[in-house]
Design a protein around this motif. Structure first.
Motif, mmCIF file in Angstrom:
data_model
loop_
_atom_site.group_PDB
_atom_site.id
_atom_site.type_symbol
_atom_site.label_atom_id
_atom_site.label_comp_id
_atom_site.label_asym_id
_atom_site.label_seq_id
_atom_site.Cartn_x
_atom_site.Cartn_y
_atom_site.Cartn_z
ATOM 1 N N UNK A 16 -12.790 -13.980 2.159
ATOM 2 C CA UNK A 16 -10.889 -13.790 2.439
ATOM 3 C C UNK A 16 -10.503 -15.189 4.204
ATOM 4 N N UNK A 17 -10.885 -16.520 3.485
ATOM 5 C CA UNK A 17 -10.647 -16.704 5.285
ATOM 6 C C UNK A 17 -8.891 -17.017 5.140
ATOM 7 N N UNK A 18 -8.264 -17.089 6.539
ATOM 8 C CA UNK A 18 -7.233 -17.739 6.729
ATOM 9 C C UNK A 18 -5.397 -18.060 5.922
ATOM 10 N N UNK A 19 -5.460 -16.362 4.869
ATOM 11 C CA UNK A 19 -4.546 -16.351 3.973
ATOM 12 C C UNK A 19 -4.120 -14.963 4.130
ATOM 13 N N UNK A 20 -4.774 -13.606 5.275
ATOM 14 C CA UNK A 20 -3.777 -12.349 5.257
ATOM 15 C C UNK A 20 -2.968 -13.119 6.626
ATOM 16 N N UNK A 21 -3.126 -13.943 7.667
ATOM 17 C CA UNK A 21 -1.445 -14.017 8.297
ATOM 18 C C UNK A 21 -0.568 -13.896 7.859
ATOM 19 N N UNK A 22 -0.612 -14.742 6.601
ATOM 20 C CA UNK A 22 0.546 -14.579 4.975
ATOM 21 C C UNK A 22 1.284 -14.499 4.467
ATOM 22 N N UNK A 23 0.854 -12.892 4.623
ATOM 23 C CA UNK A 23 1.052 -12.124 3.778
ATOM 24 C C UNK A 23 2.501 -12.073 4.321
ATOM 25 N N UNK A 24 2.951 -11.587 3.150
ATOM 26 C CA UNK A 24 4.563 -11.097 3.380
ATOM 27 C C UNK A 24 4.967 -10.010 3.369
#
Length: 402
Positions: A163-171
């Motif tokens: 899981x790369x570079x998406x968690x920081x996008x989470x609403x």
């Protein structure tokens, strides 16, 4: 607001950047109407996590174009894969799963090592998306425990999930982490990579905030995050990169999702990082504007190079769009459009020399700067200068004497 990580009702506002349009919404005409979103950074008093006070909904972020893409750093991935392969229980029979297309090159590395049982969540087949412009902004919203459990049933739960570079996008971070947990077998491993905001905060780089990022982590604030998915941390590494370091955490699924587990109170240095960052914003804007105004009056026109979200942040947040003539970018689909917010025309890089640009401000990764300067040597030959909009660059506009 409730903290996206720990749920405490103690998120304190620190920096209001104002209302700005989404950086991926390039304008077909200079006077095309725009929709703005509020960008306000806050910090949780309890866990120290920096976050948007009001995360932007994924619907507002779906770009109008299907040709946009993001390149993530990969220099460290061979080392990360070696670390995973060395963990107990990981063999070439292990199922390697992945969440987005950003993970494809990591999956390729496993396949080259003999791991043949691999899969990735797909936008159409797994998530039922028919809009070709949907991307990370939509995947984060659809990564929920129920939906991911159904995918795991069809594909087979992963022994290792990338899981790369998406968690920081989470609403909704709890839904997201619970979703990735649902893709992993009990005892399985997750590898999560995010950007490390420490250097940007310390250097007072105001290109860091982005409407697509709900969360801004440091190693200290990210360390406990995966525990909310029932994961136990194995190791966490910070990989140095020219602009923004990468944090990679490996964790093993040992329980069920629940509240985040924090072993120690928040270090006071975390709040000091954001406090200093916020306090220096207005002085930075004034100093930069004065510097560019003086240069333009005494030496000549100014342009940006690279029509991306970094250029949008620089021109819009720091209020210098009116001092810049245009943005140079050789992406064919961007040429002829206008930068969101700033409404600066996007022209091919040949325009730098043709229009006598005396200062070209590089709005791209630090590692790409030398290559761009070499390709545009005609600018320097005509007396033009190059500087970077990033504080981390040795040629930063904030430290160079012009």
């Amino acid at each position: 607001m409730a903290c996206l990580v720990c749920g405490a009702q103690e998120v304190k506002q620190a920096l209001d950047l104002g209302s700005h349009p989404v950086a991926s919404f390039f304008l077909p005409e200079k006077d095309t109407p725009e929709h703005a979103v509020d960008l306000v950074l806050g910090q949780c008093v309890t866990c120290g996590t920096i976050q948007l006070m009001k995360p932007v909904s994924h619907e507002a972020l779906i770009p109008p174009y299907d040709w946009l893409f993001a390149r993530e750093p990969e220099e460290h991935l061979d080392q990360v894969v070696e670390q995973i392969v060395a963990l107990p229980g990981v063999t070439t029979d292990s199922v390697i799963g992945a969440l987005t297309s950003k993970d494809d090159t990591t999956i390729d590395r496993f396949r080259r090592k003999g791991f043949e049982r691999t899969w990735r969540v797909t936008l159409d087949g797994d998530l039922g998306l028919t809009n070709p412009t949907c991307g990370i902004e939509t995947v984060q919203k659809l990564t929920t425990p129920e939906r991911m459990a159904a995918i795991a049933d069809r594909r087979g739960a992963a022994d290792v999930l990338i899981v790369r570079h998406i968690l920081e996008h989470a609403e909704n971070l709890h839904d997201f982490v619970g979703g990735i947990a649902a893709l992993v077998k009990p005892g399985g491993i997750v590898m999560v990579e995010i950007p490390d905001c420490t250097n940007s905060l310390r250097l007072h780089d105001y290109c860091m905030p982005w409407e697509e990022h709900s969360l801004y982590f440091t190693p200290e604030t990210f360390a406990p995050v995966l525990t909310m998915g029932g994961f136990e941390p194995i190791r966490m590494d910070v990989f140095p990169l020219p602009f923004e370091n990468s944090i990679v955490q490996l964790a093993r699924k040992v329980g069920l999702p629940g509240p985040v587990k924090r072993d120690q109170p928040t270090d006071a240095s975390q709040s000091q990082l954001l406090g200093s960052y916020a306090a220096d914003f207005e002085p930075t804007r004034h100093e930069l504007r004065a510097k560019l105004t003086k240069f333009r009056a005494e030496q000549g026109p100014i342009a940006l190079f690279g029509a991306g979200h970094l250029a949008c942040a620089f021109a819009n947040f720091l209020d210098v769009a009116d001092l810049i003539d245009f943005v140079a970018d050789d992406t064919p689909q961007k040429i002829g459009k206008y930068l969101p917010g700033a409404r600066l025309p996007i022209l091919p890089s040949a325009a730098l020399a043709e229009r006598g640009i005396k200062l070209c401000l590089l709005a791209l990764s630090v590692s790409s700067e030398d290559r761009v300067i070499e390709r545009n040597s005609a600018v320097a030959a005509a007396g033009g200068k190059f500087a970077s909009i990033l504080r981390a660059s040795p040629r930063s506009i904030f430290s160079l004497a012009l």
